[in-house]
Motif scaffolding. Structure first.
Motif, mmCIF file in Angstrom:
data_model
loop_
_atom_site.group_PDB
_atom_site.id
_atom_site.type_symbol
_atom_site.label_atom_id
_atom_site.label_comp_id
_atom_site.label_asym_id
_atom_site.label_seq_id
_atom_site.Cartn_x
_atom_site.Cartn_y
_atom_site.Cartn_z
ATOM 1 N N LYS A 1 -2.666 0.423 7.634
ATOM 2 C CA LYS A 1 -2.446 -0.182 6.464
ATOM 3 C C LYS A 1 -1.864 -1.615 6.748
ATOM 4 O O LYS A 1 -0.878 -1.651 7.458
ATOM 5 C CB LYS A 1 -1.302 0.768 5.910
ATOM 6 C CG LYS A 1 -2.298 1.856 5.375
ATOM 7 C CD LYS A 1 -1.084 2.598 4.340
ATOM 8 C CE LYS A 1 -0.821 3.951 5.051
ATOM 9 N NZ LYS A 1 0.386 4.518 4.265
ATOM 10 N N HIS A 2 -2.519 -2.716 6.657
ATOM 11 C CA HIS A 2 -2.116 -3.882 6.964
ATOM 12 C C HIS A 2 -0.900 -4.178 6.489
ATOM 13 O O HIS A 2 -0.712 -4.004 5.270
ATOM 14 C CB HIS A 2 -3.224 -5.055 6.535
ATOM 15 C CG HIS A 2 -4.472 -4.746 7.306
ATOM 16 N ND1 HIS A 2 -4.981 -5.227 8.545
ATOM 17 C CD2 HIS A 2 -5.682 -4.002 6.755
ATOM 18 C CE1 HIS A 2 -6.000 -4.834 9.039
ATOM 19 N NE2 HIS A 2 -6.605 -4.258 8.072
ATOM 20 N N CYS B 1 -5.803 -3.985 -10.583
ATOM 21 C CA CYS B 1 -4.659 -3.531 -10.121
ATOM 22 C C CYS B 1 -4.817 -2.132 -9.654
ATOM 23 O O CYS B 1 -4.288 -1.419 -8.706
ATOM 24 C CB CYS B 1 -3.022 -3.799 -10.574
ATOM 25 S SG CYS B 1 -2.872 -5.348 -11.216
ATOM 26 N N VAL C 1 -6.687 -7.622 -15.778
ATOM 27 C CA VAL C 1 -5.717 -7.947 -14.564
ATOM 28 C C VAL C 1 -5.286 -6.339 -14.323
ATOM 29 O O VAL C 1 -5.301 -6.113 -13.209
ATOM 30 C CB VAL C 1 -4.585 -8.894 -15.081
ATOM 31 C CG1 VAL C 1 -3.372 -8.558 -14.222
ATOM 32 C CG2 VAL C 1 -5.243 -10.228 -15.260
ATOM 33 N N PHE C 2 -4.816 -5.684 -15.200
ATOM 34 C CA PHE C 2 -4.321 -4.329 -15.028
ATOM 35 C C PHE C 2 -5.461 -3.413 -14.404
ATOM 36 O O PHE C 2 -5.124 -2.880 -13.311
ATOM 37 C CB PHE C 2 -3.870 -3.665 -16.172
ATOM 38 C CG PHE C 2 -2.518 -4.000 -16.674
ATOM 39 C CD1 PHE C 2 -1.475 -3.236 -16.547
ATOM 40 C CD2 PHE C 2 -2.300 -5.421 -17.201
ATOM 41 C CE1 PHE C 2 -0.258 -3.689 -16.718
ATOM 42 C CE2 PHE C 2 -0.953 -5.795 -17.502
ATOM 43 C CZ PHE C 2 0.086 -4.818 -17.476
ATOM 44 N N LYS D 1 2.444 10.361 -3.113
ATOM 45 C CA LYS D 1 3.972 10.349 -3.387
ATOM 46 C C LYS D 1 4.885 11.309 -2.773
ATOM 47 O O LYS D 1 5.932 10.914 -2.537
ATOM 48 C CB LYS D 1 3.880 10.658 -5.011
ATOM 49 C CG LYS D 1 4.611 9.591 -5.769
ATOM 50 C CD LYS D 1 4.488 9.999 -7.172
ATOM 51 C CE LYS D 1 4.690 8.823 -8.244
ATOM 52 N NZ LYS D 1 4.488 9.037 -9.367
ATOM 53 N N ASP E 1 -3.933 3.458 -2.581
ATOM 54 C CA ASP E 1 -3.080 3.172 -1.764
ATOM 55 C C ASP E 1 -1.525 3.832 -1.940
ATOM 56 O O ASP E 1 -0.997 4.132 -0.935
ATOM 57 C CB ASP E 1 -2.694 1.792 -1.660
ATOM 58 C CG ASP E 1 -3.858 0.970 -0.931
ATOM 59 O OD1 ASP E 1 -3.765 -0.251 -0.892
ATOM 60 O OD2 ASP E 1 -4.463 1.628 -0.026
ATOM 61 N N ASN E 2 -1.382 4.152 -3.038
ATOM 62 C CA ASN E 2 0.013 4.901 -3.438
ATOM 63 C C ASN E 2 0.142 6.071 -4.043
ATOM 64 O O ASN E 2 0.908 6.629 -4.535
ATOM 65 C CB ASN E 2 0.809 3.722 -4.279
ATOM 66 C CG ASN E 2 0.517 2.400 -3.868
ATOM 67 O OD1 ASN E 2 1.122 2.031 -2.629
ATOM 68 N ND2 ASN E 2 -0.051 1.433 -4.414
ATOM 69 N N LYS F 1 -7.037 0.107 -6.729
ATOM 70 C CA LYS F 1 -6.733 0.419 -5.484
ATOM 71 C C LYS F 1 -5.484 0.723 -5.334
ATOM 72 O O LYS F 1 -5.003 1.785 -4.334
ATOM 73 C CB LYS F 1 -6.699 -1.094 -4.706
ATOM 74 C CG LYS F 1 -6.714 -1.183 -3.283
ATOM 75 C CD LYS F 1 -8.112 -0.835 -2.630
ATOM 76 C CE LYS F 1 -8.127 -0.631 -1.151
ATOM 77 N NZ LYS F 1 -9.403 -1.137 -0.684
#
Lengths: 553, 306
Positions: free
Chosen positions: A228-229, A22, A18-19, A33, A29-30, A25
């Motif tokens: 960026k949707h 995440c 799961v981690f 900074k 995306d982030n 991507k």
């Protein structure tokens, strides 16, 4: 013990997966900074603006919203340029119009280029316009090109593409033949639907050509940098644009948001510079009073449809009684609260007349007996009409229902209408809300008594408001038919004389207001917030915000 | 254990099948269409759109096509977001929801459990009262109210936090608070009540009689047993929080999957609704399974058998 080990392992694997899913991507995306600091402060040559939420499409042929129309206005350029008010040469440096006004020949400028450097040709326009009309494209705006010979037949009657009078004579000459004289055709040539698109790209990538900056080739002042949707659509200055020296801002970040409260908060916190119409109505009076927001006129009417095919609204007296019993100013002052203007007719203020500097509304009042409806209620007349129709003091009036699409604003206005009808006419109506999609379906099927509606102009000409009430029009939601009206509009569409055309349109509006298939409430306004030192932008009458020449001073 | 897992797997597949079937037919039963808009399209064009998306075929045929594609893990192309594959939407937007979700769950556990323990240990004292007042507030004040309030006060007025987006961890603090306020309160209450009960058990008295330190008694013996209800709650909570909240994502403009799920339903974007529902369902089934497995780790008396 072994069992517990396996169990622990299973969980560990699940959690890690799961981690991991995440992270991959998420970081990409982030990762940025430090861009502009944590408050997202705006550099001098970048502006952050909000016009709408995540769009369904940014394909010029498929779009039908004003917010995407605004993005397209920055990304593409049509034959004419509407970005500074009036009609200026765009991709076409000049044009010839035939004597009878039905044949247009556009001469394209040599230096018009696509964002990938290729020249913009007349063939690009021919492809784009025919693509809009192609029934396979299913463009919601195809009808706007029905002024062209063969267009309607091609889209709706199984006609051929070759028979449509749109033709690239050579690389730089583009020819269009019209059904009749169309005074707003040059404006149409700069509309968001009539921009050129690239045949090679669209044939290669299909519908997904709009999805990435590499394939989304445009020819306007800006080009797509990133979409960026649900977050933002970023455009940057197009170095290949022929008129790039006039473009001031290097980058525009169009925020994509669906919550007006959040949009206002972000504007107040300085994360958004320009907020166009994404302000909760209740906050508008306060913001205007503090000088933080400005109210701009808008060519859009808020109204209700009567179902003219169903009793009791098949009786014109009942329709008129309802329309007269509404106190429009009260609704604006107490409910809508954004300085809207009472809709005392159908066509909104600001539609220019061919002669003088008066607009359509003012001339209607001078010469044609407008205002057709009172600013406040005309209770006496309304009661009289209702009594004539057989319902004195509202006695015996059947149960009718007013439907609106779910929204706090529409609800409050519907309640005000309900209240006023009760007080002024003694009539009890039921109001009910419906989810947007269901509502549209019911309204289009004419399955209602009274339905909320709104209409905005596509181009600054009264015809944009009047042709929808033709008995053949797909947008005639009131199911209203009037021979005389149809004749007047058809005549206005084909006449070459501007003066006569406006006379015919005024007469048509008179009939519409005598027959009252609709209940106009108010003419919309748009509220906008922008920094004090942000200058040079242009707001067009049809509601497009052009930032081409805007800058922070 | 393995026998159990296989059986469990079979059940999960059946559950998914039922969810897919019900969702498909419910979704098509709602009136409305993806191409409905203010502008009424001519019938010829409507026919073209319907043919393009296969909506002109009988519903049963559409259903079997959908099942077949689902088996291939191909959810098709969004009908509203023209040209975007549903798989792309999920892989692009789920991480945003999940990142915020993980952050919120961490908050839930690290604040909720200690708060519950504190309450239980200081039962009926002022610390307990205070903690329970906070917990009651948390259960009764809806998340969006917390979101709007903190956004306005801490974001717009005090300027301590950014207002929209999720670019940095800093951006995530306000939405995470809004998202975890209710679960924190709920967990605190769960831990408190079960801890109070456990503390009166014989084995705790035994542990104390053995002369174990209070710390060992509480954290080793009492906590492990009083945490069981939290584990039960954790499965659906993780699934719910990780998959994203429409309201919180809208308010903070976070490009998460939760927004797509809700808007796809109002848009009648069948492919997106179906794809995201299946994705959520798989996720929920997995989480519930993880919780069951976690039980056996925490409580050896529980055995996963047929």
């Amino acid at each position: 013990m072994k069992k517990r080990l396996i169990a622990a392992l299973v969980i560990a694997v699940m959690v890690v997966s799961v981690f991991a899913g995440c992270g991959a991507k998420g970081t990409k995306d982030n990762g940025s900074k430090n861009e502009g600091g944590k408050r997202g402060g705006t550099a001098k040559d970048t502006v952050t603006a909000i016009f709408g939420s995540e769009p369904g499409t940014i394909d010029p042929a498929l779009n039908q919203t004003l917010d995407v129309g605004t993005y397209l206005a920055h990304l593409f350029e049509g034959l004419t340029d509407l970005s500074q008010g009036g009609i200026k040469p765009g991709v076409a440096k000049s044009w010839d119009i035939s004597e009878d006004g039905t044949k247009y020949t556009f001469h394209l400028r040599e230096d018009a280029k696509w964002s990938d450097g290729k020249p913009v040709t007349a063939y690009d326009f021919e492809y784009a316009w025919k693509r809009v009309l192609n029934p396979e494209t299913a463009s919601p705006y195809a009808y706007i090109l029905y002024v062209i010979k063969g267009a309607y037949e091609y889209t709706e009657q199984g006609g051929k593409a070759e028979d449509v009078a749109i033709k690239a004579v050579d690389e730089k000459t583009f020819e269009v033949e019209l059904v009749g004289r169309t005074p707003y055709f040059l404006e149409l040539a700069g509309f968001m639907v009539t921009v050129p698109v690239r045949q090679d790209i669209i044939e290669q990538y299909g519908e997904s050509w709009t999805q990435s900056p590499e394939t989304y080739i445009s020819n306007g002042a800006y080009k797509l940098k990133e979409w960026k949707h649900q977050d933002e659509l970023v455009v940057v200055k197009n170095e290949n644009y022929w008129n790039k020296d006039e473009i001031k801002l290097n980058e525009i970040r169009f925020k994509l948001m669906d919550d007006d409260d959040a949009a206002l908060s972000a504007t107040e916190a300085g994360e958004i510079d320009v907020n166009y119409a994404h302000i909760p109505p209740t906050a508008i009076p306060g913001l205007v009073a503090q000088g933080k927001a400005e109210i701009l006129p808008d060519l859009t009417t808020y109204f209700y449809d009567f179902n003219t095919k169903r009793a009791p609204f098949d009786d014109v007296r009942v329709r008129k009684a309802f329309a007269l019993a509404i106190d429009r100013q009260y609704i604006i002052d107490k409910v809508a609260m954004a300085n809207q203007k009472p809709a005392i007719g159908w066509v909104p203020y600001g539609m220019p007349e061919p002669e003088g500097d008066k607009d359509f509304r003012e001339v209607a009042e001078e010469k044609y007996g407008a205002p057709y409806l009172p600013v406040n209620a005309n209770v006496e007349e309304a009661r009289k009409l209702l009594a004539e129709a057989g319902y004195p003091n509202g006695e015996g009036f059947p149960e009718v229902e007013l439907i609106y699409n779910t929204s706090e604003g529409h609800k409050m206005i519907a309640e005000a209408v309900q209240n006023q009808l009760k007080e002024n006419l003694g009539v009890n109506i039921k109001i009910s809300n419906m989810e947007w999609n269901v509502f549209v379906e019911e309204r289009n099927k004419h399955n209602f008594d009274i339905a909320r509606d709104g209409w905005g102009a596509d181009y600054a000409d009264p015809m944009s408001f009047l042709d929808m009430w033709l008995s053949t029009s797909g947008n005639n939601t009131a199911a209203w038919e009037n021979k005389e009206y149809d004749e007047l509009i058809n005549k206005a569409m084909s006449t070459g004389d501007q003066k006569e055309r406006f006379e015919l349109m005024h007469k048509a509006e008179q009939i519409l207001m005598e027959e009252m298939p609709i209940l106009p409430v108010y003419y919309y306004t748009k509220t906008v917030m922008y920094p004090e030192n942000f200058e040079g932008w242009y707001f067009s009458p049809v509601g497009i915000f052009y930032l081409h020449r805007a800058e922070f001073k | 254990m393995f026998g159990y897992m296989i059986k469990r797997f079979a059940y999960s597949i059946f559950t998914l099948f039922v969810i897919i079937t019900i969702t498909f037919f419910l979704m098509h039963a709602i009136p409305g269409n993806v191409y409905n808009s203010e502008k009424n399209l001519p019938p010829a064009i409507v026919e073209n759109i319907r043919a393009k998306y296969g909506l002109d075929k009988p519903l049963s045929e559409q259903y079997f096509t959908m099942l077949k594609n689902t088996l291939k893990l191909d959810f098709g192309i969004s009908m509203k977001n023209r040209g975007r594959p549903v798989n792309d939407i999920i892989t692009e937007h789920f991480p945003h929801s999940a990142r915020l979700g993980i952050f919120s769950i961490t908050l839930c556990l690290f604040i909720g459990i200690p708060l519950g323990i504190l309450s239980a240990l200081k039962k009926d004292k002022w610390q307990d009262r205070l903690a329970m007042i906070i917990a009651t507030l948390g259960v009764s004040v809806p998340g969006f109210v917390v979101a709007v309030l903190t956004q306005y006060l801490l974001g717009v007025k005090l300027k301590w936090f950014p207002v929209i987006g999720d670019k940095t961890i800093y951006h995530l603090i306000l939405p995470a608070i809004a998202l975890s306020f209710l679960p924190i309160s709920f967990i605190a209450r769960l831990v408190r009540s079960s801890m109070v009960e456990v503390l009166e058990q014989d084995y705790i008295r035994t542990a104390r009689a053995k002369g174990l330190s209070e710390r060992v008694v509480i954290y080793k013996h009492a906590l492990k047993n009083s945490i069981m209800p939290v584990v039960t709650y954790l499965g659906p909570l993780i699934a719910g929080v990780l998959t994203g909240s429409f309201v919180i994502e809208s308010i903070f403009n976070i490009p998460g999957l939760g927004r797509y799920f809700v808007t796809s339903i109002s848009n009648r974007d069948y492919t997106v609704t179906m794809g995201v529902t299946i994705f959520y369902a798989v996720f929920l089934v997995l989480m519930n399974f993880a919780v069951d497995v976690l039980y056996t780790v925490l409580d050896p008396r529980i055995k996963l058998k047929n």
